[in-house]
Write a protein that holds these residues in place. Structure first.
Motif, PDB file in Angstrom:
ATOM      1  N   ASP A  95       4.190   9.191  -4.401  1.00 15.32           N
ATOM      2  CA  ASP A  95       3.055   8.625  -5.145  1.00 15.32           C
ATOM      3  C   ASP A  95       3.456   7.563  -6.158  1.00 15.32           C
ATOM      4  O   ASP A  95       2.878   6.476  -6.205  1.00 15.32           O
ATOM      5  CB  ASP A  95       2.343   9.728  -5.940  1.00 15.32           C
ATOM      6  CG  ASP A  95       1.213  10.334  -5.142  1.00 15.32           C
ATOM      7  OD1 ASP A  95       1.331  10.376  -3.902  1.00 15.32           O
ATOM      8  OD2 ASP A  95       0.226  10.744  -5.762  1.00 15.32           O
ATOM      9  N   ALA A  96       4.450   7.902  -6.986  1.00 16.98           N
ATOM     10  CA  ALA A  96       4.842   7.011  -8.080  1.00 16.98           C
ATOM     11  C   ALA A  96       5.371   5.695  -7.506  1.00 16.98           C
ATOM     12  O   ALA A  96       5.037   4.611  -7.982  1.00 16.98           O
ATOM     13  CB  ALA A  96       5.900   7.683  -8.951  1.00 16.98           C
ATOM     14  N   LEU A 136      -4.821   7.141   1.264  1.00 17.64           N
ATOM     15  CA  LEU A 136      -4.612   6.111   2.290  1.00 17.64           C
ATOM     16  C   LEU A 136      -4.863   6.602   3.716  1.00 17.64           C
ATOM     17  O   LEU A 136      -5.564   5.949   4.489  1.00 17.64           O
ATOM     18  CB  LEU A 136      -3.199   5.513   2.168  1.00 17.64           C
ATOM     19  CG  LEU A 136      -2.868   4.429   3.198  1.00 17.64           C
ATOM     20  CD1 LEU A 136      -3.766   3.218   3.031  1.00 17.64           C
ATOM     21  CD2 LEU A 136      -1.402   4.006   3.114  1.00 17.64           C
ATOM     22  N   THR A 137      -4.289   7.745   4.047  1.00 16.09           N
ATOM     23  CA  THR A 137      -4.419   8.226   5.425  1.00 16.09           C
ATOM     24  C   THR A 137      -5.888   8.501   5.767  1.00 16.09           C
ATOM     25  O   THR A 137      -6.381   8.092   6.825  1.00 16.09           O
ATOM     26  CB  THR A 137      -3.552   9.477   5.650  1.00 16.09           C
ATOM     27  OG1 THR A 137      -2.206   9.165   5.252  1.00 16.09           O
ATOM     28  CG2 THR A 137      -3.543   9.900   7.113  1.00 16.09           C
ATOM     29  N   ASP A 138      -6.616   9.178   4.856  1.00 18.64           N
ATOM     30  CA  ASP A 138      -8.027   9.499   5.120  1.00 18.64           C
ATOM     31  C   ASP A 138      -8.897   8.246   5.206  1.00 18.64           C
ATOM     32  O   ASP A 138      -9.775   8.147   6.061  1.00 18.64           O
ATOM     33  CB  ASP A 138      -8.589  10.419   4.023  1.00 18.64           C
ATOM     34  CG  ASP A 138      -8.060  11.844   4.196  1.00 18.64           C
ATOM     35  OD1 ASP A 138      -7.559  12.166   5.295  1.00 18.64           O
ATOM     36  OD2 ASP A 138      -8.146  12.619   3.231  1.00 18.64           O
ATOM     37  N   ARG A 149       3.865   1.970  -8.100  1.00 15.83           N
ATOM     38  CA  ARG A 149       4.712   0.885  -8.640  1.00 15.83           C
ATOM     39  C   ARG A 149       4.645  -0.319  -7.713  1.00 15.83           C
ATOM     40  O   ARG A 149       4.513  -1.458  -8.155  1.00 15.83           O
ATOM     41  CB  ARG A 149       6.177   1.353  -8.728  1.00 15.83           C
ATOM     42  CG  ARG A 149       6.605   1.874 -10.086  1.00 15.83           C
ATOM     43  CD  ARG A 149       8.123   1.828 -10.254  1.00 15.83           C
ATOM     44  NE  ARG A 149       8.871   2.346  -9.128  1.00 15.83           N
ATOM     45  CZ  ARG A 149       9.137   3.642  -8.916  1.00 15.83           C
ATOM     46  NH1 ARG A 149       8.723   4.564  -9.764  1.00 15.83           N
ATOM     47  NH2 ARG A 149       9.823   4.027  -7.863  1.00 15.83           N
ATOM     48  N   HIS A 150       4.761  -0.042  -6.409  1.00 19.16           N
ATOM     49  CA  HIS A 150       4.730  -1.096  -5.400  1.00 19.16           C
ATOM     50  C   HIS A 150       3.396  -1.863  -5.461  1.00 19.16           C
ATOM     51  O   HIS A 150       3.375  -3.096  -5.462  1.00 19.16           O
ATOM     52  CB  HIS A 150       4.918  -0.442  -4.022  1.00 19.16           C
ATOM     53  CG  HIS A 150       5.064  -1.408  -2.892  1.00 19.16           C
ATOM     54  ND1 HIS A 150       6.216  -2.100  -2.655  1.00 19.16           N
ATOM     55  CD2 HIS A 150       4.202  -1.795  -1.923  1.00 19.16           C
ATOM     56  CE1 HIS A 150       6.058  -2.873  -1.591  1.00 19.16           C
ATOM     57  NE2 HIS A 150       4.841  -2.709  -1.127  1.00 19.16           N
ATOM     58  N   SER A 151       2.283  -1.134  -5.553  1.00 21.46           N
ATOM     59  CA  SER A 151       0.961  -1.774  -5.607  1.00 21.46           C
ATOM     60  C   SER A 151       0.829  -2.644  -6.854  1.00 21.46           C
ATOM     61  O   SER A 151       0.288  -3.748  -6.797  1.00 21.46           O
ATOM     62  CB  SER A 151      -0.153  -0.722  -5.629  1.00 21.46           C
ATOM     63  OG  SER A 151      -0.021   0.144  -4.537  1.00 21.46           O
ATOM     64  N   ARG A 152       1.305  -2.127  -7.977  1.00 20.66           N
ATOM     65  CA  ARG A 152       1.226  -2.887  -9.243  1.00 20.66           C
ATOM     66  C   ARG A 152       2.030  -4.172  -9.151  1.00 20.66           C
ATOM     67  O   ARG A 152       1.578  -5.238  -9.563  1.00 20.66           O
ATOM     68  CB  ARG A 152       1.756  -2.040 -10.405  1.00 20.66           C
ATOM     69  CG  ARG A 152       0.684  -1.442 -11.296  1.00 20.66           C
ATOM     70  CD  ARG A 152       1.217  -1.056 -12.671  1.00 20.66           C
ATOM     71  NE  ARG A 152       2.450  -0.301 -12.603  1.00 20.66           N
ATOM     72  CZ  ARG A 152       2.516   1.027 -12.432  1.00 20.66           C
ATOM     73  NH1 ARG A 152       1.409   1.731 -12.298  1.00 20.66           N
ATOM     74  NH2 ARG A 152       3.677   1.645 -12.379  1.00 20.66           N
ATOM     75  N   GLY A 209      -8.154   0.534   4.908  1.00 23.45           N
ATOM     76  CA  GLY A 209      -7.740   1.777   4.242  1.00 23.45           C
ATOM     77  C   GLY A 209      -6.993   1.479   2.952  1.00 23.45           C
ATOM     78  O   GLY A 209      -7.242   2.067   1.895  1.00 23.45           O
ATOM     79  N   LEU A 210      -6.085   0.513   3.046  1.00 24.28           N
ATOM     80  CA  LEU A 210      -5.248   0.124   1.906  1.00 24.28           C
ATOM     81  C   LEU A 210      -6.106  -0.368   0.741  1.00 24.28           C
ATOM     82  O   LEU A 210      -5.845  -0.050  -0.422  1.00 24.28           O
ATOM     83  CB  LEU A 210      -4.333  -1.007   2.381  1.00 24.28           C
ATOM     84  CG  LEU A 210      -2.917  -1.152   1.867  1.00 24.28           C
ATOM     85  CD1 LEU A 210      -2.146   0.150   1.880  1.00 24.28           C
ATOM     86  CD2 LEU A 210      -2.157  -2.186   2.716  1.00 24.28           C
ATOM     87  N   ARG A 211      -7.145  -1.154   1.030  1.00 26.95           N
ATOM     88  CA  ARG A 211      -7.986  -1.685  -0.033  1.00 26.95           C
ATOM     89  C   ARG A 211      -8.850  -0.591  -0.659  1.00 26.95           C
ATOM     90  O   ARG A 211      -9.223  -0.685  -1.812  1.00 26.95           O
ATOM     91  CB  ARG A 211      -8.909  -2.793   0.500  1.00 26.95           C
ATOM     92  CG  ARG A 211      -8.179  -3.990   1.058  1.00 26.95           C
ATOM     93  CD  ARG A 211      -7.301  -4.637  -0.001  1.00 26.95           C
ATOM     94  NE  ARG A 211      -6.538  -5.723   0.558  1.00 26.95           N
ATOM     95  CZ  ARG A 211      -6.880  -6.997   0.416  1.00 26.95           C
ATOM     96  NH1 ARG A 211      -7.926  -7.336  -0.277  1.00 26.95           N
ATOM     97  NH2 ARG A 211      -6.121  -7.935   0.954  1.00 26.95           N
ATOM     98  N   HIS A 212      -9.213   0.438   0.132  1.00 29.07           N
ATOM     99  CA  HIS A 212     -10.120   1.458  -0.393  1.00 29.07           C
ATOM    100  C   HIS A 212      -9.403   2.641  -1.026  1.00 29.07           C
ATOM    101  O   HIS A 212     -10.019   3.430  -1.732  1.00 29.07           O
ATOM    102  CB  HIS A 212     -11.040   1.957   0.715  1.00 29.07           C
ATOM    103  CG  HIS A 212     -12.146   1.004   1.000  1.00 29.07           C
ATOM    104  ND1 HIS A 212     -12.491   0.605   2.257  1.00 29.07           N
ATOM    105  CD2 HIS A 212     -12.980   0.348   0.161  1.00 29.07           C
ATOM    106  CE1 HIS A 212     -13.481  -0.258   2.190  1.00 29.07           C
ATOM    107  NE2 HIS A 212     -13.786  -0.443   0.930  1.00 29.07           N
ATOM    108  N   ALA A 213      -8.098   2.766  -0.729  1.00 28.82           N
ATOM    109  CA  ALA A 213      -7.368   3.927  -1.248  1.00 28.82           C
ATOM    110  C   ALA A 213      -7.006   3.699  -2.708  1.00 28.82           C
ATOM    111  O   ALA A 213      -6.136   2.901  -3.013  1.00 28.82           O
ATOM    112  CB  ALA A 213      -6.116   4.166  -0.412  1.00 28.82           C
ATOM    113  N   ALA A 214      -7.690   4.385  -3.604  1.00 30.60           N
ATOM    114  CA  ALA A 214      -7.411   4.231  -5.031  1.00 30.60           C
ATOM    115  C   ALA A 214      -6.073   4.878  -5.370  1.00 30.60           C
ATOM    116  O   ALA A 214      -5.350   4.419  -6.253  1.00 30.60           O
ATOM    117  CB  ALA A 214      -8.529   4.854  -5.849  1.00 30.60           C
TER     118      ALA A 214
END
Lengths: 199, 199
Positions: free
Chosen positions: A113-114, A182-184, A118-121, A172-177
């Motif tokens: 998760d972390a 992400l998977t769902d 970090r990657h997204s930020r 999925g990537l854009r909607h996964a907060a």
């Protein structure tokens, strides 16, 4: 569901992975502390306690370290391609063959998760990293195309299916907060995509 | 089919376009003659007979010149967004609303065969340009998402539809051997995508 390959476990391979992980961890810490643009390869190598030459045996540049996880994903897609996915006769069948593969990719990129956050930020801050991410995504679609067509799916069907699978992943990537979603979210996108022709 | 906006025709705007076209033509000639990596902004400005300061009023760097056409496309998509696309209730309806817009984009990026082929050759040679192209494509999908959702389409439906439209465009792009084939190949991809889920 296709089975991912077992990791190689020879002593050399284990050692190689340890060094790689050390470089990734060092880069992560430095990027977070000082900002991506203020960190050099020399800084990363010093923090990871390896020489610059060693660094460049593992990564082409500091941007490549950011995408180490995506590189692993590309490797596992390549393994799947080698195993064969089965031949699809229609775009629908091809998208259905790709669905478990893409959901497996979702699981893999969100194990930590972390790290995911970090990657997204980091990406949100740097357009040049977004460009590289977009290219990696396109490369994954190309490999999925290859995996299907080398298993006997017509190339035209394979390419459209792979790009639709990528569309579901991007959605999925854009909607996964959070990493956990992400998977769902990607699964929901596949379900919607596979209803396109039904009214 | 949505109608693209008329170009502004004030004297200043016409002058601006002429300078922009001169910079693009100069860059094209130099990239073809000397290779992308051997051409500097100073070279391009000199060939176009403008100062470096003028160059930077038009383009952020030499890579931006390569994507001048994509920037025009983004501008026209933005205009469409402002005009409104209509609200879609399903992903299928949303993809159908985007289809004429994307086919219009295909027509626009292929008006000049020679330019299209120079552009493709340049991209094939330079991974960093491929990355920028992948990012531009993703930005077009984001703008299409915005165009749909600002017209009342639910955001989740809009985003999936926009990414599926992008998938059709990318598939068309890969299959079009010549500029002239892009629109037809993309249209075929839309037809196949809109059959998904039927057996």
């Amino acid at each position: 569901m296709p089975h991912p390959s077992q990791p190689a476990t020879s002593l050399m391979e284990r050692k190689r992975r340890l060094v790689e992980q050390r470089i990734i961890a060092a880069a992560d810490e430095l990027f977070s502390a000082n900002g991506f643009e203020n960190v050099s390869v020399t800084d990363i190598a010093a923090r990871a306690d390896v020489g610059r030459t060693t660094f460049f045996r593992y990564f082409g540049d500091k941007t490549e370290v950011v995408f180490a996880r995506e590189r692993e994903v590309l490797d596992s897609v390549a393994t799947l391609a080698a195993d064969g996915l089965g031949a699809a006769l229609t775009t629908t069948e091809a998208v259905e063959l790709l669905r478990p593969v893409v959901l497996e990719i979702c699981d893999r990129v969100t194990t930590d998760d972390a790290e995911y956050e970090r990657h997204s930020r980091l990406l949100a801050l740097h357009p040049e990293l977004q460009a590289r991410a977009a290219l990696k995504a396109q490369q994954i679609a190309d490999m999925l195309t290859g995996a299907l067509s080398s298993s006997g799916t017509e190339e035209r069907i394979a390419m459209l299916a792979a790009n639709i699978a990528l569309a579901c992943y991007q959605t999925g990537l854009r909607h996964a907060a959070t990493a956990g979603a992400l998977t769902d979210e990607t699964r929901a996108a596949f379900e919607a995509a596979l209803m396109l022709g039904r009214r």
